[in-house]
Structure formats: structure tokens, C-alpha cells
Motif scaffolding. Structure first.
Motif, mmCIF file in Angstrom:
data_model
loop_
_atom_site.group_PDB
_atom_site.id
_atom_site.type_symbol
_atom_site.label_atom_id
_atom_site.label_comp_id
_atom_site.label_asym_id
_atom_site.label_seq_id
_atom_site.Cartn_x
_atom_site.Cartn_y
_atom_site.Cartn_z
ATOM 1 N N LEU A 1 0.820 -1.207 0.000
ATOM 2 C CA LEU A 1 0.000 0.000 0.000
ATOM 3 C C LEU A 1 0.855 1.258 0.000
ATOM 4 C CD1 LEU A 1 -1.336 0.740 3.569
ATOM 5 C CD2 LEU A 1 0.249 -1.130 3.160
ATOM 6 N N ARG A 2 0.322 2.273 -0.661
ATOM 7 C CA ARG A 2 0.918 3.607 -0.554
ATOM 8 C C ARG A 2 0.640 4.149 0.840
ATOM 9 N NH1 ARG A 2 -1.656 4.285 -5.648
ATOM 10 N NH2 ARG A 2 -0.192 4.391 -7.394
ATOM 11 N N ASP A 3 1.654 4.805 1.426
ATOM 12 C CA ASP A 3 1.512 5.264 2.799
ATOM 13 C C ASP A 3 2.421 6.471 3.014
ATOM 14 O OD1 ASP A 3 0.150 4.305 5.361
ATOM 15 O OD2 ASP A 3 2.208 4.553 6.056
ATOM 16 N N THR A 4 2.291 7.078 4.175
ATOM 17 C CA THR A 4 3.146 8.234 4.493
ATOM 18 C C THR A 4 4.512 7.798 5.005
ATOM 19 O OG1 THR A 4 2.170 8.310 6.703
ATOM 20 C CG2 THR A 4 1.181 9.721 5.011
ATOM 21 N N THR A 5 4.700 6.488 5.217
ATOM 22 C CA THR A 5 5.985 5.960 5.675
ATOM 23 C C THR A 5 6.478 4.893 4.707
ATOM 24 O OG1 THR A 5 4.895 4.284 7.038
ATOM 25 C CG2 THR A 5 5.429 6.384 8.095
ATOM 26 N N ARG B 1 5.946 5.641 -0.045
ATOM 27 C CA ARG B 1 5.300 6.922 -0.360
ATOM 28 C C ARG B 1 5.067 7.094 -1.846
ATOM 29 N NH1 ARG B 1 9.414 9.452 3.971
ATOM 30 N NH2 ARG B 1 10.651 7.873 2.893
ATOM 31 N N ASN B 2 5.728 6.274 -2.645
ATOM 32 C CA ASN B 2 5.550 6.344 -4.096
ATOM 33 C C ASN B 2 5.903 4.982 -4.687
ATOM 34 O OD1 ASN B 2 8.501 6.292 -4.398
ATOM 35 N ND2 ASN B 2 8.413 8.420 -3.665
ATOM 36 N N GLU B 3 5.732 4.854 -5.988
ATOM 37 C CA GLU B 3 5.962 3.563 -6.626
ATOM 38 C C GLU B 3 7.412 3.104 -6.483
ATOM 39 O OE1 GLU B 3 4.629 3.266 -10.632
ATOM 40 O OE2 GLU B 3 2.496 3.284 -10.090
ATOM 41 N N GLN B 4 8.348 4.026 -6.605
ATOM 42 C CA GLN B 4 9.749 3.647 -6.519
ATOM 43 C C GLN B 4 10.099 3.095 -5.140
ATOM 44 O OE1 GLN B 4 11.797 3.389 -9.156
ATOM 45 N NE2 GLN B 4 13.014 2.285 -7.630
ATOM 46 N N GLU B 5 9.555 3.700 -4.086
ATOM 47 C CA GLU B 5 9.791 3.170 -2.736
ATOM 48 C C GLU B 5 9.164 1.792 -2.571
ATOM 49 O OE1 GLU B 5 8.661 5.678 0.492
ATOM 50 O OE2 GLU B 5 10.540 6.829 0.428
ATOM 51 N N LEU B 6 7.970 1.612 -3.115
ATOM 52 C CA LEU B 6 7.324 0.304 -3.028
ATOM 53 C C LEU B 6 8.159 -0.763 -3.731
ATOM 54 C CD1 LEU B 6 3.589 1.291 -3.664
ATOM 55 C CD2 LEU B 6 4.561 0.465 -1.518
ATOM 56 N N ILE B 7 8.645 -0.442 -4.927
ATOM 57 C CA ILE B 7 9.459 -1.393 -5.683
ATOM 58 C C ILE B 7 10.732 -1.739 -4.915
ATOM 59 C CG2 ILE B 7 10.890 -1.639 -7.762
ATOM 60 C CD1 ILE B 7 8.684 -0.027 -9.244
ATOM 61 N N SER B 8 11.392 -0.712 -4.378
ATOM 62 C CA SER B 8 12.626 -0.930 -3.622
ATOM 63 C C SER B 8 12.380 -1.798 -2.393
ATOM 64 C CB SER B 8 13.214 0.421 -3.206
ATOM 65 O OG SER B 8 14.363 0.239 -2.420
ATOM 66 N N ASN B 9 11.282 -1.552 -1.691
ATOM 67 C CA ASN B 9 10.976 -2.335 -0.488
ATOM 68 C C ASN B 9 10.588 -3.771 -0.823
ATOM 69 O OD1 ASN B 9 11.561 -0.242 1.235
ATOM 70 N ND2 ASN B 9 9.452 0.489 1.364
#
Length: 326
Positions: free
Chosen positions: A98-102, A124-132
Motif C-alpha cells: 500500500l501507498r503510505d506516508t511511511t 510513499r511512491n511507486e519507486q519506494e514500493l518497488i525498492s521495499n
């Protein structure tokens, strides 16, 4: 003051009782559900259809190594968060994105059901989600696989094979479902199998000297030579002069492993019949049993033409991982 003290004491008692009730409620989780090697992915459909979903498919639906054709690690079902309720909460393996503030990624245990593993990925964005997702994927896959193997092993215990060939020949014990039967037993070889649609699932056990397979530079070749010699001696094909060998044109995959608390090597690849058009996947564990001065070899292989074999091989792995050296 006395009245105030009574109120405080009553409040503490209520809080204590409430905490105890809450902890009791947390322990009573429904049993988890789901097919073997299935994964529930909870995320918005726009993310699933874009680069974030591509990353999930790349990691969690990657091809299983050592199979004759492409089959994914997990069979994935995607749900948007708004419909993630009811029996979906009881899925054994869940990935929640999920997109989130953290930004975070972690694996939790027994959240909605038991046994269960829930991986949560926030960004917080797609790039952070992909990295995580990339960062947590290996840990999550290992967690899902462990809970699946553990659950499969519990199911085996419902009806067990009670034959003593492995104990008498090798001093070992495997938790094997009763549908398997000993088909061949010799001094240094036991073959156990079960029928499946169009074929068989098989487990073979034998010993090698402790000083075998010690040359690192020829290690994979020596494993192939070992398997082929055993196949020629004990595993005949359908016609005279035919027997099992390791597939000639592709080297097997070799990984470090641990079985029954002992160092081992895991080998995955394709077997074939020398001189006859038959083939299938195999999974071999070569276990360093120093106490008994031997390398214990346990292998599972499947013959099931025109049939998906991922779950068959998973069952064989789950059986082998119950090994006890007596």
C-alpha cells in the motif's frame, strides 16, 4: 481517599482482566486456508497492473528451478484492499502492498489466522514500493515456504507409512504418508514410491563414503557421476538396457542446505532414461553424517508426463525435511 483508592484498585483490576481477555482472544485464531504454494496479494489494481505489480510477479512468480517447464514459485491471487475481508483474511500466505506516508517492509506471523505469514510493504511512491519489495522478497519467500512445508508435514501425520526399511537399513526415519510404499530394498538402497495421475512420485535413499565428493573443482560432475551410477545399478527403464541418468545437456543446480541439523547439499535438476524418451525433475540432498562416517543421500523424483510437477516436488521436499537420524 478510601473511595478514591477503591476506584483505582477497581480500574487496575478491570485493566488487568481486559488485557488478559485481549491476549486470550489473540491466541484463538481460525486455522489458515489456501492451496499449497498459493499467495494472496492485497493491493490496489492500478499498482498491480503497473511496475509495482511487475516487480511482485518477477520475484514471487519466478520460475521454480529444476522443473521441465516453467512453473511459478507461487500461484498468485490479487485482491484490492476494499474486498480483503472474510475468508480472504485466513489465507496462509499474504502480501499486503500500500501507498503510505511511511516507508517499511516486514513479515508478521499469525495476524488473522494460524499458521500464517503476512508481509507488509509500504511506500510513499511507486519507486519506494518497488525498492521495499525487492529488499524483503527473499525473507518473505523463505517465510512462506517454511510455513507451507510445516503445514504439509502436519498433514502427513494423519496417516503414516509404518514400514521399517529406512530404520533397519540406514538408521533414519522420515515422516511419510501411508500412500507411499517400499518398492525395492537392497543392502545400500531403498526405493519408496506412490502412484499419481499418469505416473509416480518416488523417494530413494542410499549411502556414499564420507571421503567421496571432496574435489571442489569437479564437484558437480562427481554428483552427476554418482547419480548415474546409482541409476544404472538400481533404477531400470521400461526396456532392457535402459536406466535413469542425469539429463545430459544441462548441469543441475546446486545449493548449500541443512537437513536434520547437519550440513548438506541440495541438488535440483532433470533426470532422463538412457535409451528411452522418459524424463522428469529430481531433488537430491547429500547429507554430511560425520557421526556415522557417511554421506547420506536422499532423493525425490517424479514421473508424471504432461502434468505440472511443482507441488509434487514440494511434497517430496517436505517429506525429506522430516529426516531424523536415529
Amino acid at each position: 481517599m478510601k473511595y478514591l483508592g477503591t476506584l483505582l484498585l477497581t480500574g487496575l483490576l478491570l485493566a488487568f482482566v481486559s488485557c488478559n481477555d485481549f491476549s486470550k482472544q489473540k491466541k484463538f485464531l481460525p486455522p489458515s486456508t489456501g492451496s499449497v504454494n498459493s499467495l494472496m496479494v492485497v493491493m490496489n489494481t492500478d499498482l498491480w497492473q503497473g511496475p509495482v505489480g511487475d516487480t511482485i510477479r518477477e520475484r514471487f512468480a519466478a520460475n521454480v528451478v529444476g522443473l521441465p517447464w516453467e512453473e511459478p514459485l507461487f500461484s498468485i491471487t490479487q485482491l484490492p484492499p476494499r474486498v480483503f475481508r472474510g475468508t480472504a483474511l485466513e489465507s496462509r500466505s499474504i502480501l499486503y502492498v500500500l501507498r503510505d506516508t511511511t516507508s517499511a517492509a516486514y513479515v508478521s506471523k499469525d495476524v488473522y489466522a494460524k499458521p500464517q505469514r503476512v508481509t507488509v510493504v509500504k511506500g510513499r511512491n511507486e519507486q519506494e514500493l518497488i525498492s521495499n519489495i525487492q529488499r524483503i522478497s527473499d525473507e518473505a519467500i523463505a517465510a512462506y515456504k517454511n510455513v507451507e512445508i510445516s503445514e504439509a508435514q502436519k498433514r502427513f501425520a494423519r496417516s503414516l507409512n509404518k514400514e521399517k526399511a529406512l530404520e533397519e537399513r540406514f538408521g533414519i526415519k522420515l515422516t511419510i504418508p501411508s500412500v507411499y510404499r517400499v518398492g525395492k530394498e537392497e543392502d545400500n538402497f531403498v526405493w519408496i514410491d506412490r502412484p499419481v495421475q499418469k505416473g509416480t512420485m518416488n523417494i530413494i535413499v542410499y549411502e556414499m563414503p564420507m571421503n567421496s565428493l571432496t574435489n571442489d573443482s569437479t564437484f558437480v560432475k562427481d554428483i552427476v557421476k554418482m547419480r548415474d551410477s546409482i541409476g544404472k545399478k538400481y533404477i531400470p527403464g521400461p526396456n532392457e538396457g535402459t536406466y535413469m541418468i542425469t539429463e545430459k545437456y544441462f548441469a543441475p543446480y546446486v545449493f548449500p542446505a541443512e537437513i536434520a541439523g547437519k550440513k548438506a547439499v541440495e541438488v535440483r535438476g532433470i533426470w532422463e532414461i538412457h535409451g528411452y524418451p522418459m524424463a522428469g525433475p529430481f531433488l537430491t540432498y547429500i547429507i554430511n553424517d560425520k557421526e556415522n562416517d557417511r554421506r547420506l543421500v536422499i532423493e525425490g523424483f517424479t514421473f508424471a508426463p504432461a502434468t505440472e510437477k511443482r507441488d509434487y516436488m514440494f511434497e517430496l521436499e517436505a517429506i525429506i525435511r522430516t529426516l531424523e537420524i536415529l
